[in-house]
Each structure stands twice: as C-alpha cells, then as structure tokens.
Design a protein around this motif. Structure first.
Motif, PDB file in Angstrom:
ATOM      1  N   SER A 145       0.570 -43.327  40.952  1.00 15.75           N
ATOM      2  CA  SER A 145       1.940 -43.372  40.425  1.00 15.75           C
ATOM      3  C   SER A 145       2.142 -42.394  39.264  1.00 15.75           C
ATOM      4  O   SER A 145       3.265 -42.198  38.824  1.00 15.75           O
ATOM      5  N   THR A 146       1.033 -41.824  38.748  1.00 17.35           N
ATOM      6  CA  THR A 146       1.009 -40.999  37.521  1.00 17.35           C
ATOM      7  C   THR A 146       1.302 -41.819  36.256  1.00 17.35           C
ATOM      8  O   THR A 146       1.456 -41.262  35.177  1.00 17.35           O
ATOM      9  N   ILE A 147       1.376 -43.136  36.418  1.00 13.09           N
ATOM     10  CA  ILE A 147       1.577 -43.998  35.226  1.00 13.09           C
ATOM     11  C   ILE A 147       0.211 -44.385  34.679  1.00 13.09           C
ATOM     12  O   ILE A 147      -0.665 -44.820  35.424  1.00 13.09           O
ATOM     13  N   THR A 148       0.023 -44.205  33.366  1.00 14.20           N
ATOM     14  CA  THR A 148      -1.255 -44.511  32.726  1.00 14.20           C
ATOM     15  C   THR A 148      -1.259 -45.957  32.235  1.00 14.20           C
ATOM     16  O   THR A 148      -0.330 -46.380  31.543  1.00 14.20           O
ATOM     17  N   LEU A 149      -2.309 -46.674  32.580  1.00 12.05           N
ATOM     18  CA  LEU A 149      -2.459 -48.051  32.093  1.00 12.05           C
ATOM     19  C   LEU A 149      -2.845 -48.032  30.615  1.00 12.05           C
ATOM     20  O   LEU A 149      -3.770 -47.328  30.214  1.00 12.05           O
ATOM     21  N   GLN A 150      -2.143 -48.815  29.813  1.00  7.79           N
ATOM     22  CA  GLN A 150      -2.508 -49.020  28.410  1.00  7.79           C
ATOM     23  C   GLN A 150      -2.950 -50.469  28.273  1.00  7.79           C
ATOM     24  O   GLN A 150      -2.164 -51.386  28.535  1.00  7.79           O
ATOM     25  N   LYS A 151      -4.212 -50.638  27.883  1.00  7.71           N
ATOM     26  CA  LYS A 151      -4.739 -51.996  27.790  1.00  7.71           C
ATOM     27  C   LYS A 151      -4.292 -52.634  26.471  1.00  7.71           C
ATOM     28  O   LYS A 151      -4.820 -52.326  25.415  1.00  7.71           O
ATOM     29  N   GLN A 152      -3.333 -53.509  26.587  1.00  7.67           N
ATOM     30  CA  GLN A 152      -2.706 -54.101  25.404  1.00  7.67           C
ATOM     31  C   GLN A 152      -3.648 -55.080  24.721  1.00  7.67           C
ATOM     32  O   GLN A 152      -4.232 -55.949  25.354  1.00  7.67           O
ATOM     33  N   ASP A 153      -3.816 -54.934  23.407  1.00  8.91           N
ATOM     34  CA  ASP A 153      -4.522 -55.919  22.590  1.00  8.91           C
ATOM     35  C   ASP A 153      -3.980 -55.797  21.168  1.00  8.91           C
ATOM     36  O   ASP A 153      -2.941 -55.170  20.959  1.00  8.91           O
ATOM     37  N   GLN A 154      -4.679 -56.419  20.226  1.00  8.33           N
ATOM     38  CA  GLN A 154      -4.192 -56.405  18.842  1.00  8.33           C
ATOM     39  C   GLN A 154      -3.956 -54.988  18.322  1.00  8.33           C
ATOM     40  O   GLN A 154      -3.082 -54.752  17.501  1.00  8.33           O
ATOM     41  N   ASN A 155      -4.775 -54.036  18.794  1.00  5.82           N
ATOM     42  CA  ASN A 155      -4.665 -52.682  18.268  1.00  5.82           C
ATOM     43  C   ASN A 155      -3.882 -51.739  19.162  1.00  5.82           C
ATOM     44  O   ASN A 155      -3.532 -50.637  18.749  1.00  5.82           O
ATOM     45  N   ASN A 156      -3.639 -52.137  20.389  1.00  5.25           N
ATOM     46  CA  ASN A 156      -2.923 -51.270  21.306  1.00  5.25           C
ATOM     47  C   ASN A 156      -1.664 -51.973  21.792  1.00  5.25           C
ATOM     48  O   ASN A 156      -1.718 -52.874  22.632  1.00  5.25           O
ATOM     49  N   HIS A 157      -0.539 -51.550  21.242  1.00  8.89           N
ATOM     50  CA  HIS A 157       0.738 -52.156  21.597  1.00  8.89           C
ATOM     51  C   HIS A 157       1.756 -51.031  21.601  1.00  8.89           C
ATOM     52  O   HIS A 157       1.649 -50.084  20.841  1.00  8.89           O
ATOM     53  N   PHE A 158       2.768 -51.140  22.464  1.00  3.35           N
ATOM     54  CA  PHE A 158       3.673 -50.003  22.575  1.00  3.35           C
ATOM     55  C   PHE A 158       4.458 -49.760  21.284  1.00  3.35           C
ATOM     56  O   PHE A 158       4.809 -48.630  20.976  1.00  3.35           O
ATOM     57  N   LEU A 159       4.657 -50.816  20.476  1.00  2.00           N
ATOM     58  CA  LEU A 159       5.339 -50.612  19.193  1.00  2.00           C
ATOM     59  C   LEU A 159       4.483 -49.758  18.257  1.00  2.00           C
ATOM     60  O   LEU A 159       4.986 -48.917  17.515  1.00  2.00           O
ATOM     61  N   LYS A 160       3.173 -49.976  18.317  1.00  2.00           N
ATOM     62  CA  LYS A 160       2.266 -49.152  17.501  1.00  2.00           C
ATOM     63  C   LYS A 160       2.276 -47.706  17.995  1.00  2.00           C
ATOM     64  O   LYS A 160       2.231 -46.763  17.208  1.00  2.00           O
ATOM     65  N   TRP A 161       2.308 -47.559  19.308  1.00  2.00           N
ATOM     66  CA  TRP A 161       2.364 -46.212  19.894  1.00  2.00           C
ATOM     67  C   TRP A 161       3.622 -45.493  19.415  1.00  2.00           C
ATOM     68  O   TRP A 161       3.576 -44.328  19.021  1.00  2.00           O
ATOM     69  N   LEU A 162       4.745 -46.214  19.410  1.00  2.00           N
ATOM     70  CA  LEU A 162       6.013 -45.620  18.945  1.00  2.00           C
ATOM     71  C   LEU A 162       5.868 -45.081  17.521  1.00  2.00           C
ATOM     72  O   LEU A 162       6.365 -44.005  17.196  1.00  2.00           O
ATOM     73  N   GLN A 163       5.171 -45.867  16.678  1.00  2.00           N
ATOM     74  CA  GLN A 163       5.017 -45.469  15.277  1.00  2.00           C
ATOM     75  C   GLN A 163       4.221 -44.180  15.120  1.00  2.00           C
ATOM     76  O   GLN A 163       4.374 -43.466  14.137  1.00  2.00           O
ATOM     77  N   THR A 164       3.369 -43.912  16.103  1.00  2.00           N
ATOM     78  CA  THR A 164       2.556 -42.697  15.991  1.00  2.00           C
ATOM     79  C   THR A 164       3.374 -41.444  16.302  1.00  2.00           C
ATOM     80  O   THR A 164       2.934 -40.332  16.026  1.00  2.00           O
ATOM     81  N   LEU A 165       4.556 -41.619  16.893  1.00  2.00           N
ATOM     82  CA  LEU A 165       5.395 -40.472  17.241  1.00  2.00           C
ATOM     83  C   LEU A 165       6.139 -40.018  16.002  1.00  2.00           C
ATOM     84  O   LEU A 165       7.187 -40.527  15.664  1.00  2.00           O
ATOM     85  N   ASN A 166       5.551 -39.061  15.308  1.00  2.00           N
ATOM     86  CA  ASN A 166       6.144 -38.651  14.037  1.00  2.00           C
ATOM     87  C   ASN A 166       7.000 -37.411  14.205  1.00  2.00           C
ATOM     88  O   ASN A 166       6.642 -36.322  13.768  1.00  2.00           O
ATOM     89  N   PHE A 167       8.158 -37.589  14.823  1.00  2.00           N
ATOM     90  CA  PHE A 167       9.028 -36.455  15.060  1.00  2.00           C
ATOM     91  C   PHE A 167       9.856 -36.153  13.819  1.00  2.00           C
ATOM     92  O   PHE A 167      10.145 -37.029  13.022  1.00  2.00           O
ATOM     93  N   LYS A 168      10.206 -34.897  13.696  1.00  2.00           N
ATOM     94  CA  LYS A 168      11.054 -34.536  12.561  1.00  2.00           C
ATOM     95  C   LYS A 168      12.454 -35.085  12.770  1.00  2.00           C
ATOM     96  O   LYS A 168      13.092 -35.581  11.874  1.00  2.00           O
ATOM     97  N   GLN A 169      12.919 -34.930  14.039  1.00  2.00           N
ATOM     98  CA  GLN A 169      14.191 -35.545  14.394  1.00  2.00           C
ATOM     99  C   GLN A 169      13.937 -36.929  14.971  1.00  2.00           C
ATOM    100  O   GLN A 169      12.880 -37.179  15.530  1.00  2.00           O
ATOM    101  N   LYS A 170      14.935 -37.775  14.886  1.00  2.00           N
ATOM    102  CA  LYS A 170      14.798 -39.088  15.506  1.00  2.00           C
ATOM    103  C   LYS A 170      14.727 -38.953  17.023  1.00  2.00           C
ATOM    104  O   LYS A 170      15.384 -38.094  17.611  1.00  2.00           O
TER     105      LYS A 170
END
Lengths: 594, 594
Positions: free
Chosen positions: B82-107
C-alpha cells in the motif's frame, strides 16, 4: 475584650486604611513546610487556635476559621471568646466556596502575605472573578515579642553517613537539568537542599533542616541562607566545593537578575512572592525536582546505614518495651507523658541520636482512638486498669530516620480488642508481603491493605503509608501508600524508596490500634518469571516484636503465621546479641513461634 | 499499483488542489462508538488495515498508520503493497509527537473530517502551534460502492423489560438538569439515547442501538434520527409521549438556533463539528451525562430481569459445554469456528435472544494467549491434541446482556497449565469476594485481583473488568475495574452497577487463561459495623461452572474452597431444574464439592 479581639481590631483598622475587604491568614511558611517554627505561627497569634491546619479569614464584620475534622473540638475550645467563627471544613465547606458566594457588584480586594501564599492557591484565587488579590503583610508591624527564627548552626552530615558527596549529588542534578535543557534551577524545599548539600540544621522541630534556597546552573552553586549559622571551617569546606554562600534574603534580588533564560522549578513548592521575582522573559520549566526522586530512592550505602539505625532503634525499643511491661506488671503509676520521656531516654543513649522525628503519640484507650493525639501537661491520661496503649514514635539518627507504632495490652484485653489487633496485623502483613510491578503508582496498592479490613466493614481515615527520609523529614515525598493520593508519575514505585505501612482501626471513645513498620522497595533478584514485567517487594526494615498476647491465632492463615514467625525470628536473631540477659530473655518470650 | 496506492493518489491530488499538507483519517463515527458500521470504515477503505484502532496520516510523499501492540502483525500484513508505513504506537511513538517534530517555518495545514473528529483530539491539535486545522471530507466524493448505513427498524424495548417508562426516565434526567440549572441538554451517545427512550435498533453489530441525537429541555423532547426506521405505530406512541421526531441531519440546524442560553453536554462524547454548530452565546455545561450514571445503576426490575437472562444464558452454556465435552471425548474434529456457531445456536433457542454481544473469542493453545483473538475463515485452528481452549462469549437478550469466559481442557493438561488456571481462579475469587467502600473509585480495587498474580510475578495487559449494559453495550461506562483507568468522580462504586471480573494469564505462543463472570454492586443489608462508612460487595450474576479438572486444590485456601463450592452449589441448584437428565448429570459432576 480578649487578646484576639484586640488583635483583630488592630488588623481591621489597617485593612480599612488600605481598602482591603478580606484578609487571609494561612498556616504555612515561605517553604511550604509541614511543620513550621513559632516565628511563622501567625494564625495562632491571631486566633489562639493551635492546630496544624487552618485558614483564618477576616473581614470588617466577620472572622472565620476553616479547619478539618481532626481539629473541630480543639478549635471550638480555643476560639472561645475570640469572636472568630469555626467553619467545619469538608467537601462542601471550603473557604474558596465561601468566596464564590460573595456576589459583589464591585470586585472585592483580598490581601494576604505573598511570602506565605502557595502558588497553587494564588492561581485559584486569581481565577475567581470577583476578587482582586494584593500582597500585604499587616501582622509583622504589630506582633510584639514575636518569637525569633532559630540561630542554630548548620552542620555537616558527616562523610560516613552522607553518600555520595555534595558535588556528586549536584552533578546528578545537573545531568537531569541537561536532559530537559534547563539552564537554571531553583530549589526551595528544605529537605531537598539538605539532601543535596549534605548539610543539616535545626530550624524546625523534628526535621533536621535549615532555612535556605539553593540556586544551580552549570557554572554556579548558590546557597542562600543565614550566614551566621555557618562556622568558619564549614564555610571553607563549602567554598572548596564551589558553593557560593549568599544571604537568605538575597534570593529575591538574584532571581530578578535572570533574563531571557529558563528556570527549572517545582511549582507545587513555590510561593507567590518567589514567582513574582521571576522576569517575564524567563521560561518556567515546571517539573518534580530531580533531587526529590534522587532523594526518595535510597542508595546502597544509605540503606546499609538505615539498617544500622533500625538495629539501634530496635535495641532501644526492646529496652523500652521490656521496661514498660515490668512497670505495668508491678502496677506502677504511669502516665502517657512518661512514655515519651522514657522512650526518648532509651533512644538518646545512641550516640548518633539527634532528636525525635515527630512528637511521640502515646494514647491510652479512648485517646488511642485519636490518630493524631498528643498528650500535654494539661491533658493526659494515666495508664491504669485494662485496655490498650498505642505508642507511635520515631527518631532522627545521623544514619537514618525511624517511625514505628506498636500497641501494648494493659491489664486484661477483651476478645474484641484481640480481634481488632489481629485484623490490623493481617492488613499489615497483607501489604508487607505484597509483590507489585515496578513503576506502579503506589496509591494503587492501598486496597491490598484495606481489603482485609473492608471484609469486616472496617476502615481507617488516614493513609496506609508515607515516604520516609534519610536523616530527614519523617514525611517525605513523592511516594504515598494512600488511596486518596493523586495517581501520577510522581508516586511511581521505584527501587530504594522507604515507606511506612500503618493500617489501623479506631473505635471512637473506646480504643485505637495501629501497627507500623518501615519497608524498603526491593527488586526481586532471581525472578521465577521474566515475561510479565519487573516486580518489586517490600523488605521490612523496622525491628520490633508485635504483641503475641493480642493475636488471635485462629484468625491467621498459614502464610500469615509464616510471615509473623519469620519476622519475629529475624528480630530476635538481629537484636538479641546486643541486649542484656534480662531484656534478651524478654525478647525471646515475645518472639516465640506462634 | 495496488488499489490503496490508487486511492492515496486520488486523495493527494485533492489535497494539493486545496493546499492541504496533511490529511488525517480516524477510526471513529459521529458518535464516537467503540464499534462502527462499514459505512464509517474510511481508514479500512483507504489503507486495507482492518484492526479496530488506527490513525492514518497522509502527506504528499508519505503515509503512516499508527496502531497499537494488538495489531502490529496484522497491520504489517495488511499494509503490504500500500506504500503506507506502519508506526508502532506506544508511549514514545504517537502521531501527535510526530506532528511536533515537523518544525516548519510556515504553519502546516492539517485537514480531517470534523464529523468524525473527537473534540478532545481537536483541542490537542489546536494546541500545536505549527498546525492550521481545517474540516474536509475528501473521501466521500470518490468512495464508490460505499456500504450503506443500515435501514433496520427502530423498535420498542417492551414494557415488561424496560423500566421505568421513557417519560419517567426523561423526568429523572430533567431533575438532574434542574439541579445544575441546565436549560438545554444534548445527548449524542447512542446507548444513552436507547436507554432513555426505551428504544433499540440494529445499526451497529452487537450493540442494539440506532443512530440518533436526543435534545431535551423542560418543554421539548426532540429525537433526531432516520425517520424511515420508525413505523407508524411507534411514531404514534412516541408522539403520545411528547417526543418530537426530526430528521437525523436536522440536529445541526437545530443546534444553530440556540442563542443566549446554556447547554448540558459531555464533551468527551462530542465531535468537533457538533461543537461548531453551537453559538458563542450559549454557555456550555460540561458534565458526565445524567443518563450515564442512571443507566449504569441498574434498578431492581432491571436486576430481576438480568438474573432471568443469566439463568437462560447459564442453561445454554451447560448444553453447550456438555456438548463440547462429549465431542472432545469422542475426538471429533472441531475447529475454533465451530465453537462460535454452536454456542450461538444454543443461546438462540431463547426467544429473548437478539444477537451476540460481541464477536465470540474461541482460541486454542497459542491462540488463547491473544486476548483479542478472533478466528476467521482464513485463519483458525483445529481443536486437537492436548491443551487449553479459551471461550469468551456473550449475548444480547431483551432482558439483559451477558459476557463470560471459560477455559476448557482438551486432552491432557500440564501441571503448569493447572497452576496457571488455579492462580487465575484465585485472583478471580479474591476480587469477587471483596467488600469495599461505597463511592470508592473502582479502579483502586484492581490491585485486589492482581496481588494474587503479582506474588507469582505474573500479570495481564488488560483491565480486570468493564461495566456492562442492560440489553445494551457490553462495554458500558462509567465504571471500570482497570487500574490504568483515570481515577475520578465518574468511576465511583454505586449500588446496582454491573461489572465484569476477568483476570488472566497469557503465555506467548503457549496458552492463555481468562476466567470471567459478571458481578453486581450490592449493599450489605445487615452491617456488622456502622461507624466505618457504608460498604458494598459483589454479587456474582453469571451461572456456569469452572473446570474442576484444571484446579490444583492444594493451592486454594479454605475461604477460596468455600467460595467455589458455594458458587457451584448455587449454579447447580438454579440451573439443574431446567436441564435434561444428561446435561443435569453433567452439571452435577462439574459442580461436585472440591
């Protein structure tokens, strides 16, 4: 007009001059200590009420004191003639709720001394939209003959007992700071400062701490305290450890110098005034203090020392309880006050003894049913006739802090008393022998204790246990064995934590039973199972027999008997070599197999 | 290019046209149900991943699926190609945390379908300062042959079973509204609506609920639903009960008409879109729904009905387990799939049977070690050789909802298996026989269960128990017996609550054991003690024997044996009159004293 009426009058005059509608007097000190010295007992000065908890609220025509169930009777008595109305604090009656009922068209001005105002309370007051909050210390100006703060020396916790060194401890804290990118760190809680600096003091009864602030960054270590308390030698030693000494009051100007940086604090330990000193440009990193966790998890050298302290405490207890039994057998006249004197005397024979770790509770019969009872010169009972004597006591030794409760039969005890004693012992054993997952929030374990009592429709209105310091506060966070404590990351079960186990049964006006030992969180060394997580167990540290004559063996199951016999065997084996023949024989009798 | 790649391509094209950087696909429906119909399985449509939990995140050049430990293997398989990558969710891996790592200059612009976005998640997304959040439903426009929502009729829960009447229930809710001065009240959770209106439906598998919103004030009762599902007679009946019927979609325009008033809702049950319909002038009163507590505390008529349902369920279970034992003894070839068919067949003989209450779990040996295992046509085991068969099943009857787990020995069982079975039984008995204070947060009781397993360094990775509805959802709030549940006012122990007790031991790739009964919170009628608060106990409702052949009697203490014998005696006495001679004899054998 009684003296408290006069004082209220002076205060009201000052309030009027400055347009203050409500003045709030709290029971704290600038470090939010549990026990406070007389200097900070402003609420006592203004109301005459001596309990440990209470909030005094004064308006032009009213004065209220909110306190909790422990103190209703005492407060009623002590407030007589003061014109202050007792407010019985509970879920529905709290001074914050009372504030909300004041629906003024204009905002009311509420003042209090911000040096004593917990930040959390300030935030709650600020969230009330009918209140305008002001910092005012009215009391200092008219409190004549105010008690002074102590000038007792600050001294070193000697190398033999204090491990690791203060520089190593500071490095541990600095490592934690680096992890969360904290550039600066303010520590205002006194036991954290004492633990980090390996210093002790005598500013607060029972707690070997001293008033101070500690400020750290990667370059500086600043200790703000009363410099007169530190002698020349110690000053030199601290200087060699790169610790810069500053006057206590200078913390405020120092905090104000911080700009465009960040600061690690624990907001639950901060007062409002201290927070006001911090510039807007400083980013606040609010965390449990790194030292709080480090301090709670005792290291192997501390544990070895504590085991020595427990041994010495156990020896003193044997001498004391053997003495008590002899006196009771001889029907000698004894009062509750004698208990404190004598138990302290036996403990003080130990050269490492510094003080008691709290005010001894010795309560006979009805008095034992009051968990916070304290006999005084004007209010105590004689120990005579039949019944139960509850003794909750502990000491500060340079190698550890102790806290133990035992209940002694006097004359004949009833079947009901024996049943209650046995049930409390069963509850104690049930939690003392528990195995539990590492990192579980310890309050979740409390039902293991209480389930035994609940089956008999019994319960007790205090926590099952509290953390205990190492030659520091007998009530030490962050862990707690109380099911009413908040469940959070702070009170996770970690290896090396020391906690009390002290279930009880209290029958109003009849008797109270509480059985308390201190226990250590230990790792299971050779686990049988490895796929279900890591487990811890409690190792009992306290060495002192329970009362065989108060136990109904028929109520114990095999495992409980085993636990008790093996504990008694350990107590005998460890203590008897240090006892004289008479007391050793006494202990032999007390620890016979059941 | 596989079908999921094509679908992603279409979506990405639409994202590009509207300048959307990230598109979020959730696994919810507009009522935040635990189970959802195929119509709302957008995440399955877009990814091919069939698990019950998962968040799909799509950008122009990446696609991730976050899911939890239950589904790692399944997701890996289903996402292939499917080209979709599995992210194994746990205390340290959550999509909200992933969002925070996206440090774009623009929103970044993140879009999702607000009809399916839980309000709490919207608030979390809004608090991320690198995100600009938009409501977009891209999928509907290109999902061809989308499954339809059900048109199954809404029907009455008959008077015999539904007590009190809908108008009486509405009055109870209105009384609670008055207490908190709520002028309007929106209910979006489907089981609350079904309970209040005494209506049932068939829109979601296993849950007898129907899609609707209920809106109440002191004058009006508005039910928004698919009107085609209600027949003429029922429409008349509802009209007589002053219930105004509205089309499901009209809830949005109705909410928009509210101005300068207040509205009682439970924010945890609201979606973002629904909240957007509410005008700024409307004060939100956020509370647990009054009906949630009313519904959780079963009344005496409901309890009497449930006991009847348990009796019928118990009879069906005896016929099933006797049949199973015979087949196993004869070494007939059986698969896990046969279990579901046969147990359903026996239950369906009851005229009050409506459906199963969840997908039957029948797992043999290694499969029984997966707490959420579900045999499918393409993936199941035969029950042959030696080992353990775990069967977790339940039914919806008009007079109650059941949920039971038993473990059946197949061929020879090992000493280790017997030890595990006995330990799980001991854990079950320890909590089932507990007494506890009324109003204690029920998660605090979980350690009473687990302490038995912890002593053996064992544990299980799910809750000890969940609330159960009355001919409603088999997972019903607010109470929970899981120590990882939040401790709050919602999960206080109240009289009449029904909860499952289901401890387990799961040994990866070997076997799993779980023993589950439903229990009722009951008041102690003639308390021995009255000064220590009010206490409750659990009354076991489920009627079905445990496996004597899997119990090591030497591991049980006297009280445990007593509990088991008395439970088995009750099971025999209640069920045997309704069984044929053969099955009655089977039950006699199964419930012999131990």
């Amino acid at each position: 007009m009684n003296i408290y009426q006069t004082r209220l009058q002076i205060l009201r005059h000052m309030m009027q001059k400055e347009d203050i509608d409500i003045y709030l007097i709290l029971s704290t000190d600038p470090h939010l200590n549990e026990y406070i010295p007389d200097f900070y007992k402003i609420r006592v000065f203004m109301s005459g009420f001596n309990g440990s908890a209470g909030i005094l609220v004064i308006t032009q025509n009213q004065a209220f004191l909110w306190t909790d169930g422990r103190y209703f009777l005492q407060a009623q008595k002590e407030l007589e003639g003061s014109t202050i109305t007792l407010q019985k604090q509970d879920q529905n009656n709290h001074f914050l709720k009372w504030l909300q009922t004041l629906n003024f068209k204009q905002k009311l001005t509420l003042a209090t001394d911000f040096t004593l105002l917990p930040l959390s309370l300030k935030q709650e007051l600020n969230s009330q939209n009918n209140i305008c909050l002001k910092h005012k210390d009215f009391i200092s100006s008219f409190w004549q003959n105010r008690p002074l703060l102590s000038k007792n020396p600050i001294y070193e916790h000697e190398e033999n007992f204090a491990y690791p060194t203060r520089l190593e401890k500071i490095n541990l804290v600095r490592e934690k700071m680096k992890k969360i990118k904290a550039q600066n760190h303010l520590i205002s809680s006194l036991d954290d400062i004492a633990w980090i600096t390996n210093l002790r003091g005598n500013d607060i009864e029972f707690n070997p701490v001293f008033y101070a602030y500690l400020f750290l960054n990667q370059n500086e270590i600043l200790l703000f305290t009363d410099l007169e308390k530190i002698d020349f030698n110690l000053k030199n030693k601290l200087a060699k450890d790169f610790i810069t000494l500053k006057n206590y009051e200078e913390i405020h100007t120092h905090l104000k110098t911080l700009k465009n940086t960040n600061l690690l604090i624990d907001e639950t330990k901060m007062t409002a005034l201290l927070m006001q000193d911090i510039d807007q440009s400083v980013e606040i990193l609010n965390h449990t203090l790194p030292s709080t966790i480090l301090k709670a998890c005792k290291n192997s050298k501390e544990i070895a020392n504590i085991e020595q302290a427990m041994l010495q405490d156990g020896i003193a207890l044997c001498y004391f309880f053997a003495w008590l039994e002899e006196k009771l057998n001889k029907k000698e006249k004894l009062s509750e006050l004698d208990i404190d004197i004598k138990i302290t005397e036996f403990r003080a024979r130990n050269p490492l003894y510094i003080s008691n770790s709290f005010a001894t509770i010795a309560g006979f019969n009805a008095n034992s049913a009051l968990p916070h009872y304290k006999a005084t010169q004007s209010n105590f009972s004689y120990i005579e006739g039949n019944g139960l004597l509850l003794i909750d006591s502990g000491a500060q030794y340079k190698n550890g802090t102790t806290d133990i409760t035992r209940v002694v039969p006097v004359g004949k005890v009833t079947a009901e008393q024996i049943k209650d004693y046995t049930l409390v012992l069963k509850a104690h054993i049930n939690i003392a022998s528990a195995v539990f997952p590492k990192d579980i929030a310890m309050p979740l374990l409390d039902s293991i204790t209480r389930s035994i009592l609940w089956k008999e429709q019994l319960d007790f209105a205090h926590g099952t246990g509290h953390g205990v310091g190492y030659f520091l506060n007998v009530h030490e966070g962050p862990q707690s064995l109380s099911y009413s404590a908040t469940i959070n990351d702070k009170n996770k079960a970690k290896i090396g934590m020391i906690t009390s186990i002290e279930p009880g049964i209290y029958r109003n006006n009849q008797w109270g039973i509480r059985l308390e030992n201190l226990v250590l969180n230990c790792k299971i060394e050779n686990p049988k199972e490895t796929n279900f997580g890591e487990f811890l167990y409690f190792k009992t540290l306290t060495l002192c027999p329970f009362e065989r004559n108060c136990i109904d063996v028929n109520l114990l199951d095999e495992k409980e008997k085993q636990w008790l016999n093996s504990y008694h065997q350990e107590v005998y084996q460890k203590l008897s070599p240090y006892l004289n023949t008479k007391v050793s024989r006494w202990l032999k009798r007390k620890t016979q197999e059941i």
